[in-house]
Each structure stands twice: as structure tokens, then as C-alpha cells.
Scaffold this motif. Structure first.
Motif, mmCIF file in Angstrom:
data_model
loop_
_atom_site.group_PDB
_atom_site.id
_atom_site.type_symbol
_atom_site.label_atom_id
_atom_site.label_comp_id
_atom_site.label_asym_id
_atom_site.label_seq_id
_atom_site.Cartn_x
_atom_site.Cartn_y
_atom_site.Cartn_z
ATOM 1 N N ALA A 99 0.816 -0.946 0.078
ATOM 2 C CA ALA A 99 -0.240 -0.160 0.150
ATOM 3 C C ALA A 99 0.645 1.501 0.152
ATOM 4 O O ALA A 99 0.340 2.427 -0.649
ATOM 5 C CB ALA A 99 -0.812 -0.158 1.434
ATOM 6 N N ARG A 100 1.666 0.910 1.101
ATOM 7 C CA ARG A 100 2.695 2.585 1.135
ATOM 8 C C ARG A 100 3.257 2.554 -0.281
ATOM 9 O O ARG A 100 4.093 3.560 -0.477
ATOM 10 C CB ARG A 100 3.450 2.191 1.823
ATOM 11 C CG ARG A 100 4.763 3.243 1.989
ATOM 12 C CD ARG A 100 4.264 5.054 1.956
ATOM 13 N NE ARG A 100 5.880 6.441 2.026
ATOM 14 C CZ ARG A 100 5.501 6.274 3.355
ATOM 15 N NH1 ARG A 100 5.678 5.629 4.243
ATOM 16 N NH2 ARG A 100 6.661 7.496 3.314
ATOM 17 N N ARG A 101 4.181 1.389 -1.453
ATOM 18 C CA ARG A 101 4.416 1.736 -2.594
ATOM 19 C C ARG A 101 3.799 2.792 -2.889
ATOM 20 O O ARG A 101 4.580 2.937 -4.398
ATOM 21 C CB ARG A 101 4.402 0.425 -2.491
ATOM 22 C CG ARG A 101 5.453 0.074 -4.154
ATOM 23 C CD ARG A 101 6.650 -1.085 -4.829
ATOM 24 N NE ARG A 101 7.686 -1.100 -5.210
ATOM 25 C CZ ARG A 101 8.084 -2.200 -5.845
ATOM 26 N NH1 ARG A 101 8.426 -3.079 -5.336
ATOM 27 N NH2 ARG A 101 8.410 -1.527 -7.314
ATOM 28 N N ALA A 102 2.454 1.684 -3.319
ATOM 29 C CA ALA A 102 1.544 2.295 -4.576
ATOM 30 C C ALA A 102 1.060 3.962 -4.589
ATOM 31 O O ALA A 102 1.182 4.476 -5.462
ATOM 32 C CB ALA A 102 0.468 1.190 -4.013
ATOM 33 N N LEU A 103 1.751 3.955 -3.123
ATOM 34 C CA LEU A 103 1.224 5.624 -2.845
ATOM 35 C C LEU A 103 2.375 6.551 -3.225
ATOM 36 O O LEU A 103 2.188 7.635 -3.821
ATOM 37 C CB LEU A 103 0.926 5.411 -0.941
ATOM 38 C CG LEU A 103 0.666 6.653 -0.376
ATOM 39 C CD1 LEU A 103 -0.876 7.595 -0.551
ATOM 40 C CD2 LEU A 103 0.251 6.591 0.795
ATOM 41 N N ASP A 104 3.763 6.176 -3.347
ATOM 42 C CA ASP A 104 4.496 6.259 -3.382
ATOM 43 C C ASP A 104 5.282 6.732 -4.780
ATOM 44 O O ASP A 104 5.946 6.930 -5.207
ATOM 45 C CB ASP A 104 6.077 5.981 -2.317
ATOM 46 C CG ASP A 104 5.684 6.937 -0.956
ATOM 47 O OD1 ASP A 104 4.913 7.601 -0.613
ATOM 48 O OD2 ASP A 104 6.454 5.714 -0.464
ATOM 49 N N ASP A 105 4.772 5.822 -5.384
ATOM 50 C CA ASP A 105 5.230 5.248 -6.758
ATOM 51 C C ASP A 105 4.079 6.363 -8.191
ATOM 52 O O ASP A 105 3.048 6.705 -7.678
ATOM 53 C CB ASP A 105 4.269 3.642 -7.156
ATOM 54 C CG ASP A 105 5.130 3.213 -8.678
ATOM 55 O OD1 ASP A 105 6.199 3.063 -8.436
ATOM 56 O OD2 ASP A 105 4.465 3.532 -9.597
ATOM 57 N N ASN A 162 3.164 5.822 -11.021
ATOM 58 C CA ASN A 162 2.220 5.018 -11.885
ATOM 59 C C ASN A 162 1.353 4.234 -10.745
ATOM 60 O O ASN A 162 0.203 3.966 -11.183
ATOM 61 C CB ASN A 162 2.904 3.855 -12.374
ATOM 62 C CG ASN A 162 3.760 4.661 -13.621
ATOM 63 O OD1 ASN A 162 3.570 5.975 -13.689
ATOM 64 N ND2 ASN A 162 4.795 4.411 -13.929
ATOM 65 N N GLY A 163 1.471 4.633 -9.515
ATOM 66 C CA GLY A 163 0.627 4.470 -8.262
ATOM 67 C C GLY A 163 0.827 2.305 -8.547
ATOM 68 O O GLY A 163 -0.559 1.893 -8.189
ATOM 69 N N ARG A 164 1.712 1.906 -8.431
ATOM 70 C CA ARG A 164 2.252 -0.021 -8.817
ATOM 71 C C ARG A 164 2.373 0.036 -6.929
ATOM 72 O O ARG A 164 3.128 0.867 -6.544
ATOM 73 C CB ARG A 164 2.234 -0.155 -9.924
ATOM 74 C CG ARG A 164 2.330 0.127 -11.574
ATOM 75 C CD ARG A 164 3.912 -0.199 -12.497
ATOM 76 N NE ARG A 164 2.424 -1.465 -11.971
ATOM 77 C CZ ARG A 164 3.806 -2.380 -12.532
ATOM 78 N NH1 ARG A 164 5.073 -2.673 -12.255
ATOM 79 N NH2 ARG A 164 3.287 -4.275 -12.755
ATOM 80 N N TRP A 165 1.605 -1.425 -6.707
ATOM 81 C CA TRP A 165 1.943 -1.594 -5.600
ATOM 82 C C TRP A 165 3.008 -2.395 -5.544
ATOM 83 O O TRP A 165 3.652 -3.409 -4.329
ATOM 84 C CB TRP A 165 1.318 -2.274 -5.377
ATOM 85 C CG TRP A 165 -0.002 -3.730 -5.865
ATOM 86 C CD1 TRP A 165 -1.168 -3.067 -6.060
ATOM 87 C CD2 TRP A 165 0.418 -3.990 -5.782
ATOM 88 N NE1 TRP A 165 -1.404 -3.507 -7.049
ATOM 89 C CE2 TRP A 165 -0.736 -5.277 -6.663
ATOM 90 C CE3 TRP A 165 1.545 -5.621 -5.590
ATOM 91 C CZ2 TRP A 165 -0.884 -6.883 -7.473
ATOM 92 C CZ3 TRP A 165 1.725 -7.015 -5.949
ATOM 93 C CH2 TRP A 165 0.294 -7.072 -6.993
ATOM 94 N N GLY A 166 4.037 -3.092 -6.502
ATOM 95 C CA GLY A 166 4.857 -3.963 -6.988
ATOM 96 C C GLY A 166 5.141 -4.366 -7.865
ATOM 97 O O GLY A 166 4.323 -3.793 -9.104
ATOM 98 N N GLU A 167 6.060 -5.756 -7.722
ATOM 99 C CA GLU A 167 6.314 -6.356 -9.978
ATOM 100 C C GLU A 167 5.420 -6.805 -10.988
ATOM 101 O O GLU A 167 4.841 -6.410 -11.519
ATOM 102 C CB GLU A 167 7.645 -7.255 -9.631
ATOM 103 C CG GLU A 167 9.057 -5.360 -8.803
ATOM 104 C CD GLU A 167 9.488 -4.657 -10.233
ATOM 105 O OE1 GLU A 167 8.724 -4.630 -11.651
ATOM 106 O OE2 GLU A 167 9.599 -3.470 -9.706
ATOM 107 N N ALA A 168 4.233 -7.316 -9.290
ATOM 108 C CA ALA A 168 3.471 -8.461 -9.473
ATOM 109 C C ALA A 168 2.096 -7.782 -9.921
ATOM 110 O O ALA A 168 1.000 -7.831 -10.645
ATOM 111 C CB ALA A 168 3.483 -9.469 -8.705
ATOM 112 N N ASP A 169 2.274 -6.228 -9.997
ATOM 113 C CA ASP A 169 0.622 -5.552 -10.029
ATOM 114 C C ASP A 169 0.533 -5.480 -11.207
ATOM 115 O O ASP A 169 1.300 -5.208 -12.345
ATOM 116 C CB ASP A 169 1.377 -4.217 -9.170
ATOM 117 C CG ASP A 169 -0.165 -3.192 -9.556
ATOM 118 O OD1 ASP A 169 -0.927 -3.305 -10.598
ATOM 119 O OD2 ASP A 169 0.024 -2.082 -8.828
#
Length: 265
Positions: free
Chosen positions: A159-165, A167-174
Motif C-alpha cells: 500500500a505504501r509503495r503504491a502511494l509513493d510510486d 504510476n501507483g503500482r504496488w509491486g512488480e506483480a501488479d
């Protein structure tokens, strides 16, 4: 609601369909034509194309998937609107290889911007396909909804990664390459020359409510649909919507042709 789609599916489509239907009705009044030319980019199997054709409009669906276009043909035939629905293989990048510029009263761009390399180009192409006064319906994945969903599932780092990315992605598997805020989506429309007429949050609650509750609780589906419709226009809920919808107009607001001045004013 007047949504002609299946009840459970309408949780995902009802808000957008009602906005789109109203926009088409206004365009009919503005042009004085009962039959509009509608372009659905990435329209897949016809979730919006077939209902639009049922209203009497001519709809062209552009989609890169032959399987989706086959399903579209079958769905249109079953609905009795095969003569008003045309499917062509293509994508937003090469849109004018398969359709005309400035030839449509409405363009739908739903679930496309998330997956293209250049969302701005896709919106500009969609706008270039509009006639003056035409409407563009943009529907794309919302950043806040993804962050909230990951957090509620206990995936706090994602969730934090998506918030900061960016492009809004939460990880490599998104599986979703791009997500947007309401401001970003409206800016794409404005930068392409559109007047933003409305912004809506879509699936604010639908993806968070347990399906068993909707299926078993008497009246729950209808009540949830009404709640989604009521919350859609509240800006406070845009930040947590799974999807965001922007309706843009090319040029001046719709005014009936017979009401327009002829003195050049």
C-alpha cells in the motif's frame, strides 16, 4: 436504474452508464439527430457499446483482441443490434488507421489509459476523433482505491509503495501499469483541449463490501447501487474510488442547434 446489464455487473458500471446515457441524450438534443456516432476504444465485448446501440446509436468498437471482438459480435446479435455495432481490430495508438478523425459525437475510453505507454497520446487521439461539441468518457483505475485495498488486505508495504510510486503500482506483480488521481485524469482531459464537465468516483464501496452480503441480504444490491450513485459526485470519495470517471466536452456546452445565434456572436 435503467442499466440494462446484469445486476451484480451493474455495481461496476451503473454510475458510468447513467452519466454516459445522460450525455448522449443531451447530445441528441443539441444536434437534433436521433442517431449518434459513438466510438468505443478498447470496448472489448461491448459492455457499453451494446447498451448504447440499444438506444439507437451507431457504435464502432476498436479493440486489439480478436476474441473480444468475436464476443462483441455475438453479444450484439443476441441483443438484436448487430446492424448498429461494428467491431474493428486496433488500439488507441493507431486509432486513425481504422477510424476517421472528427467523425464521432461521443468517444469512450474505458480501461485503456492504465495499459498504454503514453496515456496523454491516447487521450489526444480520442479527442481528435470527436466532432465539435462531442463528449469524451474517460474511465481509469484510481490510485487511492488501490492503496486502500492493499492496506485492508494487510499488505501495508505494498500500500505504501503504491502511494509513493509515480504510476501507483504496488509491486512488480501488479498487473496495472498506471493508476491515476482525479486531478491527474482531469488534467489529461484538459491538456487535450476538453472542458471537464464532471468527475465521478466509481466503485467507491462495491469492491470493499463482502459479496455474500450483497447476494443474501434482501435489498442490499439496490441499496448499494443507490449509495454508489450518491457518493460518486462527492469529491471526498474520489480519493478512495477503485476507478475514476471524467466526462469532457470538446468546445462549448451543448446547445440545441436551432437555439444558436446566427449573427456570428
Amino acid at each position: 436504474m435503467s442499466d440494462p446489464m446484469r445486476p451484480r455487473a451493474s455495481l461496476r458500471t451503473a454510475v458510468v452508464w447513467e452519466v454516459l446515457k445522460d450525455a448522449l441524450d443531451r447530445r441528441v438534443k443539441a444536434t437534433g439527430r436521433d442517431v449518434l456516432d459513438v466510438l468505443d476504444t478498447g470496448g472489448g465485448s461491448g459492455n457499453f457499446a451494446v447498451p448504447a446501440a440499444r438506444l439507437g446509436h451507431r457504435v464502432t468498437v476498436v479493440d486489439p483482441s480478436p476474441n473480444a471482438l468475436f464476443a462483441l459480435e455475438r453479444r450484439a446479435a443476441e441483443a438484436g443490434v448487430a446492424d448498429r455495432v461494428r467491431g474493428v481490430q486496433g488500439d488507441a495508438h493507431g486509432l486513425f488507421d481504422v477510424v476517421d478523425r472528427a467523425g464521432h459525437d461521443a468517444v469512450l475510453c474505458h480501461g485503456v489509459l492504465e495499459y498504454v505507454d503514453d496515456p496523454g497520446e491516447a487521450v489526444r487521439n480520442a479527442v481528435a476523433a470527436l466532432r465539435p461539441g462531442g463528449v469524451l468518457s474517460l474511465l481509469a483505475a484510481g490510485l487511492g482505491g488501490a492503496v486502500l485495498a492493499r492496506a485492508l488486505a494487510g499488505h501495508f508495504k505494498e500500500a505504501r509503495r503504491a502511494l509513493d510510486d509515480p504510476n501507483g503500482r504496488w509491486g512488480e506483480a501488479d498487473p496495472v501499469p498506471h493508476r491515476f488521481t482525479a486531478e491527474q485524469l482531469a488534467a489529461l482531459a484538459g491538456d487535450a483541449g476538453l472542458r471537464v464537465a464532471a468527475v465521478h468516483g466509481v466503485r467507491v464501496f462495491a469492491d470493499l463490501v463482502p459479496g455474500v452480503l450483497v447476494d443474501t441480504e434482501p435489498g442490499a444490491l439496490e441499496a448499494l447501487l443507490a449509495l454508489e450513485a450518491a457518493a460518486a459526485e462527492h469529491t471526498a470519495f474520489h480519493a478512495v474510488a477503485t476507478q475514476l470517471h471524467v466526462l469532457g466536452v470538446l468546445g462549448v456546452p451543448d446547445v440545441p442547434e436551432e437555439s444558436r445565434g446566427t449573427d456570428g456572436a
